[in-house]
Design an enzyme around this catalytic site. Structure first.
Site, mmCIF file in Angstrom:
data_model
loop_
_atom_site.group_PDB
_atom_site.id
_atom_site.type_symbol
_atom_site.label_atom_id
_atom_site.label_comp_id
_atom_site.label_asym_id
_atom_site.label_seq_id
_atom_site.Cartn_x
_atom_site.Cartn_y
_atom_site.Cartn_z
ATOM 1 N N HIS A 1 0.653 -0.850 1.577
ATOM 2 C CA HIS A 1 0.717 0.107 0.467
ATOM 3 C C HIS A 1 0.846 -0.661 -0.846
ATOM 4 O O HIS A 1 1.690 -1.551 -0.987
ATOM 5 C CB HIS A 1 1.902 1.049 0.664
ATOM 6 N N ASN B 1 -0.163 1.666 -8.695
ATOM 7 C CA ASN B 1 0.229 2.257 -7.421
ATOM 8 C C ASN B 1 -0.458 3.615 -7.301
ATOM 9 O O ASN B 1 -0.067 4.579 -7.948
ATOM 10 C CB ASN B 1 1.757 2.415 -7.384
ATOM 11 N N CYS C 1 2.879 8.014 0.464
ATOM 12 C CA CYS C 1 2.108 6.783 0.287
ATOM 13 C C CYS C 1 1.637 6.171 1.600
ATOM 14 O O CYS C 1 0.818 5.245 1.596
ATOM 15 C CB CYS C 1 2.929 5.772 -0.505
#
Length: 322
Positions: A250, A280, A113
């Site tokens: 993130h 996400n 990520c």
């Protein structure tokens, strides 16, 4: 000294929207639980055969059009992903073919990520070398293909998407500072592991595991380490968090970002988020959120911090000054 500038950005998401209520039909969860724990209300999911290279290609096409350059002018392509089309060829090679960027070489970069942050940092070095006129960084993920849809601790978070940035040389560089870290840990977050053989057999066939995470451990690591990391990073540039105009973290979990903002003593107005709508999207989340900021706000004179964190445990920040 040559620096690098960001000519243009772009992002692309699949058309299919999966709401929390849709997920509740597949896994034991509810809209109320997901929103209260994550802030996520929906996510985009690739249900029409689009793989990671397809999302990456479409985001790249948007960025290239906005930059006003042809794919044939590109010197290199970096794709950050931990959900590639396959181990070989690289997703970047497939994007190079799709774009017709026949003068560019490419490779994939995997820091989960945190990928877009590490990808921009890497591209910046190639541009600063003076050997390349244009470079392309794409963060792209099809997380849905790696999910165990019986595991609600992971499935409720993730969506699919891609974001891209075109870089070029500049007398005054936009990327003015960086700091990266890796803490090797194979268990807290993992995906796509391939086990080695234990015997020679005609029945051997490679299999991979689904995405898995220790959610509470991840939350505690991020909310403890990341605020200190950001403050120390800025202190090294004689700056404080008050000097930063926008933070793009993130897009893991809205509650996590709110906790980081509170720890830094900053208003959430300075934190760009899109996970409420997109979920996400792993490494693509920062790239997509930064494109949204770049498209909606005149960043001239602004300071922007991009902070990625993901499996590894790998994390890092970039300071962009426009």
């Amino acid at each position: 000294m040559i620096g690098s500038k960001i000519l243009a950005t772009g992002h692309y998401v699949p058309k299919d929207i999966v709401t929390n209520d849709d997920l509740a039909k597949v896994v034991d969860t509810s809209d109320e639980w997901i929103v209260s724990h994550t802030g996520i209300r929906s996510r985009r999911v690739s249900l029409r055969g689009e793989n990671t290279s397809d999302l990456a290609t479409k985001a790249a096409e948007i960025a290239l059009e906005r930059a006003g350059i042809s794919a044939k002018e590109l010197g290199f392509i970096i794709v950050t992903t931990f959900t590639p089309d396959g181990l070989a060829p690289s997703t970047a090679a497939l994007v190079q073919r799709n774009l017709g960027a026949d003068k560019a070489w490419g490779f994939d970069l995997s820091t989960a990520c945190a990928g877009f942050v590490f990808g921009l940092s890497t591209a910046d070095k190639f541009i600063k070398s003076g050997a390349y006129q244009y470079g392309l960084v794409i963060a792209a993920e099809v997380n849905s293909k790696m999910m165990d849809f019986s595991d609600r601790t992971s499935t409720v978070f993730f969506g699919d998407g891609a974001g891209a940035a075109v870089l070029a040389p500049s007398e005054v560089g936009v990327l003015t500072a960086e700091e990266m870290h890796t803490i090797g840990d194979a268990e807290v977050v993992h995906s796509g592991r391939i086990a080695p053989l234990t015997k020679l057999s005609a029945e051997n066939y490679p299999t991979i595991d689904a995405f898995a995470q220790e959610g509470r451990t991840v939350y505690n690591e991020v909310t403890t380490k990341i605020p200190n990391h950001i403050q120390d990073f800025l202190k090294g540039k004689n700056l404080t968090v008050d000097d930063v105009d926008y933070f793009v973290l993130h897009q893991a979990n809205l509650r996590m970002i709110e906790k980081v903002a509170a720890s830094l003593g900053q208003s959430m107005d300075k934190f760009i988020t899109n996970l409420e709508e997109y979920g996400n999207a792993s490494s693509a989340g920062i790239a997509m959120a930064f494109d949204q900021l770049n498209s909606q706000v005149d960043l001239t004179g602004k300071k922007v911090v991009l902070t990625g964190f993901g499996a590894g445990f790998t994390y890092g920040s970039l300071l962009l000054e426009f």
